[in-house]
Design a protein around this motif. Structure first.
Motif, mmCIF file in Angstrom:
data_model
loop_
_atom_site.group_PDB
_atom_site.id
_atom_site.type_symbol
_atom_site.label_atom_id
_atom_site.label_comp_id
_atom_site.label_asym_id
_atom_site.label_seq_id
_atom_site.Cartn_x
_atom_site.Cartn_y
_atom_site.Cartn_z
ATOM 1 N N VAL A 128 -4.670 7.929 -15.401
ATOM 2 C CA VAL A 128 -4.489 6.920 -14.350
ATOM 3 C C VAL A 128 -5.517 7.150 -13.252
ATOM 4 N N GLY A 129 -6.245 6.114 -12.896
ATOM 5 C CA GLY A 129 -7.216 6.219 -11.815
ATOM 6 C C GLY A 129 -6.746 5.448 -10.604
ATOM 7 N N PHE A 130 -7.008 5.995 -9.417
ATOM 8 C CA PHE A 130 -6.645 5.313 -8.175
ATOM 9 C C PHE A 130 -7.919 4.975 -7.412
ATOM 10 N N VAL A 131 -8.153 3.684 -7.176
ATOM 11 C CA VAL A 131 -9.359 3.266 -6.455
ATOM 12 C C VAL A 131 -8.966 2.928 -5.018
ATOM 13 N N PRO A 132 -9.366 3.780 -4.046
ATOM 14 C CA PRO A 132 -8.898 3.549 -2.677
ATOM 15 C C PRO A 132 -9.596 2.366 -2.032
ATOM 16 N N GLY A 178 -7.409 -2.801 -23.666
ATOM 17 C CA GLY A 178 -6.140 -2.073 -23.717
ATOM 18 C C GLY A 178 -5.761 -1.408 -22.413
ATOM 19 N N GLY A 179 -6.565 -1.608 -21.362
ATOM 20 C CA GLY A 179 -6.242 -0.997 -20.075
ATOM 21 C C GLY A 179 -5.164 -1.796 -19.351
ATOM 22 N N ALA A 180 -4.549 -1.147 -18.372
ATOM 23 C CA ALA A 180 -3.567 -1.819 -17.522
ATOM 24 C C ALA A 180 -4.038 -1.691 -16.078
ATOM 25 N N VAL A 181 -3.918 -2.768 -15.303
ATOM 26 C CA VAL A 181 -4.402 -2.749 -13.922
ATOM 27 C C VAL A 181 -3.286 -3.215 -12.990
ATOM 28 N N LEU A 182 -3.084 -2.444 -11.922
ATOM 29 C CA LEU A 182 -2.174 -2.860 -10.852
ATOM 30 C C LEU A 182 -3.017 -2.950 -9.591
ATOM 31 N N VAL A 183 -3.029 -4.139 -8.972
ATOM 32 C CA VAL A 183 -3.977 -4.359 -7.899
ATOM 33 C C VAL A 183 -3.281 -4.966 -6.683
ATOM 34 N N LEU A 184 -3.711 -4.517 -5.490
ATOM 35 C CA LEU A 184 -3.257 -5.227 -4.298
ATOM 36 C C LEU A 184 -4.474 -5.690 -3.525
ATOM 37 N N SER A 185 -4.320 -6.781 -2.802
ATOM 38 C CA SER A 185 -5.451 -7.342 -2.075
ATOM 39 C C SER A 185 -4.937 -8.192 -0.937
ATOM 40 N N GLN A 209 0.824 -1.201 0.000
ATOM 41 C CA GLN A 209 0.000 0.000 0.000
ATOM 42 C C GLN A 209 0.866 1.261 0.000
ATOM 43 N N LYS A 210 1.985 1.197 0.718
ATOM 44 C CA LYS A 210 2.873 2.357 0.727
ATOM 45 C C LYS A 210 3.341 2.662 -0.687
ATOM 46 N N PHE A 211 3.703 1.616 -1.440
ATOM 47 C CA PHE A 211 4.160 1.835 -2.804
ATOM 48 C C PHE A 211 3.052 2.464 -3.646
ATOM 49 N N LEU A 212 1.872 1.845 -3.605
ATOM 50 C CA LEU A 212 0.777 2.336 -4.447
ATOM 51 C C LEU A 212 0.420 3.777 -4.077
ATOM 52 N N ARG A 213 0.412 4.049 -2.780
ATOM 53 C CA ARG A 213 0.018 5.395 -2.346
ATOM 54 C C ARG A 213 1.125 6.418 -2.568
#
Lengths: 333, 497, 318
Positions: B335-339, B448-455, B293-297
């Motif tokens: 780029v969208g960020f989904v909190p 064509g979208g790119a997604v980076l996800v953490l869970s 989360q630190k990286f993404l944020r």
């Protein structure tokens, strides 16, 4: 999981970090040394500027002038430590003088004053803790209600206050001027409440939780946070009532406007003394010093013939400056 | 041996989801009991029930055979249960001694708080732990390790017989861990019962006597540690198969759109690099709170990393990102960020679905321009996402968790966005909505979208994603195609790093 | 009690701003007590008196929607009044006075916004302090005495009528309509709604939160200056006390109108009726011989009760 924001809302300047309290052992007291130095500097400057300043008469006058603010600021400090604020103290002071100038014997009026002041504080505290009303809104509303009552009782200044009240602030006892005795007694009472009882410690605990955003932190230790908060507001109003009694004795009459803007002076004094408006950090001696700084400024401005209107403006600017120095994350009220 | 504490058949639900489901646990005096399980297995909830923070929906707690119940940490402490949580509960503006005695301060004859007595007793309690801290030091001046020791001392002082340590070593360095372990052994030798939650395998085998493994809110088994090996323990924690929830993976991917090089989260962490290409879904996997989360944020300016370069679609993203304008700048770059926290950070619960979706389109424009209604976009989004609501003017607070999450996602799909950074795509969402969200994200990638996800849910990452980076201790420790990954492999990669 | 408060019909009733009920109630009282006063000509005069308040409310509702507050309106009114009535700018044109008034208000609003949004100082403290600084400043410039007369052209405009209604009243109605359109049709209006609902979520949705708060305060300062111009025209003389109680009345009217710190349920019309309620309240109080202290008490109680009303409701929602 919550991340601590890496970037503070604004970078803490040196002064901010100084004012937000030293990190030493008793760092909870906030920074009071700086205002003490300021007070001494103002004192020296005034002594050099004007010969009368160090005269016994002027110093005695200074204590008498400062006393209502010292008392009110001490009361304000109790609610600020729990993270609240009371804007109704100025009206409470006016109201008190109006009551005391009623046509009734002193043994009725004096107890009545304290009962009514306690009721005001109780209402403030209950509205804030039980009905989720923001302290600033609740006490701002109360300020108007009480001012209305004060003006209803006494539209313009006049009347006479009981002899007991007048004699309690005039003259001296065993060679000590009465205002000094008042100061010592009030400070002792406040000292006992803040440092000599569980209540005081619990106020710091509640405020510490509020300041860090964990409102129920103190409750988790088994502290009755709502009840203690209400008592803090009652104490604040009682101190304002005490200040009103003192003022009534000085002006010998009732005046519905005597407390005007007093709440802002009290907040300024508290903030100058290093007490954090976000709660949990502060000290009694800092508050007293803060009030003395403001009183010295007033005294100095009077001695140097600065227009009272300019003095008002300067006080407003000081308020904004000292409160602005304290950093906080929250935006808005 | 007679048990000290018995938790019997405890269940607890939050909203619709069962966090703890009929779990029983026995704590024996003079033992250190490890509680293990993957993220979200219910360890913390179970311990918060024992600590008085949560009340169980059903089930009972016995101490020495007598049934006890309590509704606050203070009451729990009165029953001898002391807790050291990850998030610390000490008050920073009070001294160590004041924290130790808060709520039950000794008084002098004159009604004042007996500071001298408090300080002396605190010094004793600290000395028992071999600490030389000043009882009058403010807690705000202490290091995290010192605060944890103070919490333990708090328990000792309160004469606790049960100590719950919830990831006590997460913030400690090796030397502090040794000191802590010494204290834990000493408490055990005095006949206390200790519950120890940790993800660090070596600690479990070094210090614990018994281990209980939780999985999906249920107890898998309780065994002596001496009978276990790290491999068998991991096998016990995993043991689940992939569900049939996930759409097929990408067959081909495009060019690199997010390129991260030599990224250091803090001064001491190892640098890492990673990339995301268009058309693929990439996961940041690993145990909770290891820096994902630190990286993404840090990409949106909510966290200030130590160093690194980030390139998005060929444009260099200046580090550190400004907190005030970071999100808007990323937004402008598509780029969208989904909190993660839907209710606090994501949605405007009191506003309508339409307002919640349109805000991303509206915020692309200047303040004084006319706000269009975007009826078409909103209707298309609601239809394609199958958001179940009366109409677009319904307040979001009236929707179910799954539909709320879809509205949040819809906000970004409706806008002109081709890179999504998502925290917890399906938190608190039922299984049906989960599979729909997976489908939507896959469609987004296919276009064509790119997604980076953490869970927190490793199984979700394996099923949903094309590629995984395993993050541990603030750095990438492994990279693997999701097709080859399993919970076991990921856990091993993380824990053996 | 909680169960009762959750009843659908009651919930619907609770979401209607109290100002509508208060307005209707006062109208009824007046209709019973003094029916002959209820005609457009007489009411027009009464309403004209609260036009400065009504205009100030438009700015107040804006800042309260973004969870802030502005108590500096009194200071703005004093300063603008001083500029116009002191003879500081002899022979200046109406346009000049309007321009300098609006510029003053806007600058003060911008300062408030900067202190509140960027420096994160308590909005109450900042705006009260600004008001006090301005009060002291104006009193100093005028040595505490009323400065002088307002140029006649202000009064001439102020006293005109359009049909049965005084021009200032129509002007207020027009401004209110403008604000409604502004808040419902512009991107800024959406920003205000989102910041008020949740500043945190607004930030994550890409709304420039700080800029929105600064702009709201700046606009509030601008609107306070308009109120100051109207107020000055209405009293026709300079004063060192004029308008000091208006900010708190504006807060009361806004809260009464259903706008409470972020919650914009009353829209613009709720606070509009809040201001109208005060016009009626003053009439009713005068009719029943209640003087200034009674009005102060009523103001305070209205704020207190409205805040308790919303506090109870939000407490229930949790």
């Amino acid at each position: 999981m919550k991340l601590e924001p890496a970037i503070q809302p604004r970078p803490a300047t040196r002064i901010t970090s100084l004012l937000s309290g030293s990190r030493r052992k008793r760092g909870r007291q906030g920074l009071w040394l700086v205002p003490l130095l300021i007070a001494i500097l103002i004192g020296i400057a005034l002594a050099l500027q004007t010969e009368q300043f160090l005269s016994r008469e002027n110093l005695f006058n200074l204590v008498a002038q400062a006393m209502p603010l010292v008392i009110t600021a001490i009361g304000q400090m109790f609610v600020v430590i729990v993270g609240g604020l009371d804007l109704s103290v100025g009206s409470t002071i006016s109201f008190t003088t109006a009551i005391l100038a009623l046509d009734a014997p002193g043994y009725v009026l004096i107890p009545a004053v304290f009962v009514l002041a306690a009721l005001i504080g109780l209402t403030n505290g209950l509205v804030i803790t039980r009905f989720n009303v923001h302290p600033i809104i609740a006490t701002l509303a109360m300020q108007y209600v009480i001012l209305g009552f004060a003006r209803m009782l006494r539209p313009v200044s006049g009347g006479t206050v009981p002899e007991l009240v007048i004699s309690s602030v005039a003259g001296s006892f065993l060679g000590i001027p009465m205002p000094v005795i008042w100061g010592v007694v009030v400070i002792l009472i406040a000292w006992k409440l803040l440092y000599g009882s569980r209540f005081g410690l619990h106020l710091f605990a509640i405020g510490g939780g509020v300041a860090s955003g964990a409102e129920d932190a103190a409750r988790n230790f088994g502290i009755a946070d709502r009840r203690n908060t209400v008592i803090a507001y009652v104490a604040c109003s009682l101190f304002a009532g005490l200040a009103g009694v003192f003022l009534a004795g000085r002006i010998v009459s009732g005046d519905p406007n005597v407390g005007l803007l007093f709440e802002l002076d009290a907040i300024t004094a508290v903030a100058i003394g290093g007490t954090q408006l976000s709660g949990g950090i502060g000290s009694l001696h800092g508050t007293v010093i803060g009030a003395l700084v403001l009183a010295l400024l007033s005294n100095g401005m009077n001695l140097t013939n600065i227009s009272p209107f300019v003095q008002t403006a300067i006080k407003g600017a000081i308020l904004m400056f000292v409160v602005g120095l304290q950093s906080r994350k929250k935006m808005g009220l | 041996m007679i048990n000290l504490i018995e938790m019997s058949n405890i269940s607890k639900s939050f909203g619709g989801s069962r966090a703890v489901d009929g779990v029983s646990l026995e704590l024996l005096p003079g033992t250190v009991h490890a509680l293990m399980g993957e993220n979200g297995a219910g360890k913390s909830t179970l311990m918060k029930i024992l600590a008085g923070v949560h009340q169980p929906d059903s089930g009972q707690i016995f101490k020495n055979g007598h049934r006890i119940s309590f509704n606050s940490p203070k009451k729990a402490l009165e029953f001898g249960i002391s807790t050291v949580f990850q998030e610390l509960s000490l008050l920073a503006n009070l001294t160590i001694a004041e924290n130790m005695f808060l709520g039950r301060e000794p008084l002098t004859r004159f009604g004042a708080v007996d500071y001298a007595g408090m300080n002396a007793q605190t010094a004793d309690a600290l000395a028992q732990l071999g600490l030389t801290l000043d009882p009058e030091a403010l807690v705000s001046e202490l290091s995290i390790a010192e605060r944890q020791f103070v919490e333990i001392a708090h328990g000792i002082k309160a004469d606790a017989s049960i100590f719950i340590l919830d990831e006590p070593t997460a913030a400690l360095n090796a030397a502090d861990v040794d000191v802590l372990n010494k204290h834990i052994r000493r408490l055990r030798d005095e006949g206390k019962a200790i519950v120890y939650i940790s993800h660090r395998m070596e600690e479990i085998f070094e210090i614990c006597d018994t281990v209980t493994v939780l999985k999906d809110g249920r107890r898998v088994d309780t065994r002596p540690v001496s009978e276990m090996s790290p491999a068998s323990l991991i096998a016990m924690m995993v043991g689940r198969t992939l569900d049939d929830l996930f759409p097929p993976r990408a067959t081909e991917t495009g060019s690199v759109v997010v390129d991260v090089k030599h990224f250091k989260i803090d001064a001491r962490s190892k640098p890492f690099s990673l990339h995301v290409s268009s058309g693929e879904i990439v996961a940041l996997a690993g145990l909770e709170g290891q820096g994902q989360q630190k990286f993404l944020r840090s990409l949106i300016g909510k966290f200030r990393p130590f160093s690194g370069t980030v390139t998005i679609k060929g444009e260099l993203l200046e580090m550190p990102v400004s907190e005030t304008s970071g999100i808007r700048r990323l937004h402008a770059a598509g780029v969208g960020f989904v909190p993660e926290d839907r209710k606090e950070e994501g949605l405007f619960l009191g506003l309508s679905i339409a307002d919640n979706i349109a805000i991303s389109l509206v915020s692309e424009r200047g303040e004084m321009s006319i706000a269009r209604r975007y009826r078409d976009v909103i209707n298309t989004t609601m239809a394609s996402m199958r958001i179940k609501a009366e109409d677009a003017s319904a307040p979001v607070s009236s929707l179910s968790g799954g539909n709320q999450q879809k509205v949040l996602l819809g906000r970004y799909l409706a806008a002109n966005i081709d890179v999504l950074l998502i925290e917890e795509p399906t938190r608190g969402v039922d299984i049906g909505a989960k599979s729909e969200i997976y489908r939507l994200l896959r469609e987004f990638a296919e276009n064509g979208g790119a997604v980076l996800v953490l869970s927190r849910e490793t199984i979700e990452l394996i099923g949903l994603c094309d590629r995984l980076y395993v993050i541990h201790d603030n750095t990438v420790v492994a990279e693997m195609p999701a097709g080859n990954a399993s919970e076991h492999i990921i856990l091993e990669a993380a824990l053996s790093a | 009690m909680n169960a009762a408060l959750n009843h659908p019909i009651l919930r619907r009733a609770l979401s209607i701003p109290p100002s509508y009920f208060v307005f209707a109630m006062l109208l009824f009282v007046l209709w019973v007590a003094r029916p002959h006063m209820l005609n457009l000509n007489i009411m027009g005069i009464f309403i004209r008196q609260i036009v400065p308040l009504g205009i100030l409310v438009l700015g107040q509702l804006l800042v309260m929607r973004v969870r802030s507050i502005d108590l500096s309106g009194g200071g703005v009114i004093l300063l603008v009044n001083y500029f116009i009535s002191s003879g500081l700018f002899p022979g200046a044109s109406l346009t000049f006075f309007i321009a300098i008034g609006l510029a003053t208000g806007t600058a003060i609003g911008l300062f408030n916004g900067y202190m509140v949004a960027r420096r994160r100082v308590s909005a109450v403290i900042v705006t009260l302090a600004v008001s006090i600084v301005l009060l002291g400043f104006v009193q100093f410039l005028s040595s505490g005495k009323p400065p002088g007369d307002v140029p006649a052209m202000f009064g001439e405009i102020y006293n005109t009528r359009w049909g049965p209604l005084p021009t200032p009243v129509l002007f207020w109605f027009a401004l209110t309509g403008l604000m409604m359109i502004f808040l419902s049709r512009t991107v800024f209006g959406r920003y205000v709604a989102s910041v008020g609902e949740s500043a945190e979520a607004a930030h994550f949705a890409g709304v420039p939160v700080e800029r929105t708060v600064i702009l709201a305060h700046t606009l509030a300062g601008f609107i306070a200056a308009i109120a100051a111009l109207v107020q000055t025209a209405s009293i026709a003389v300079g004063s060192v006390r004029v308008g000091l109680d208006l900010p708190i009345l504006a807060v009361a009217a806004t809260i009464l109108g259903g706008v409470v710190f972020g919650r914009g349920e009353g829209g613009v019309l709720g606070p509009f009726f809040g201001a109208l309620s005060f016009a009626l309240l003053f009439v009713v109080m005068t009719v029943f011989g209640i003087d200034e202290p009674g009005k102060l008490i009523a103001q305070g109680l209205i704020i207190l009760l409205a805040a308790i009303f919303y506090g109870l409701r939000s407490g229930n929602a949790n």
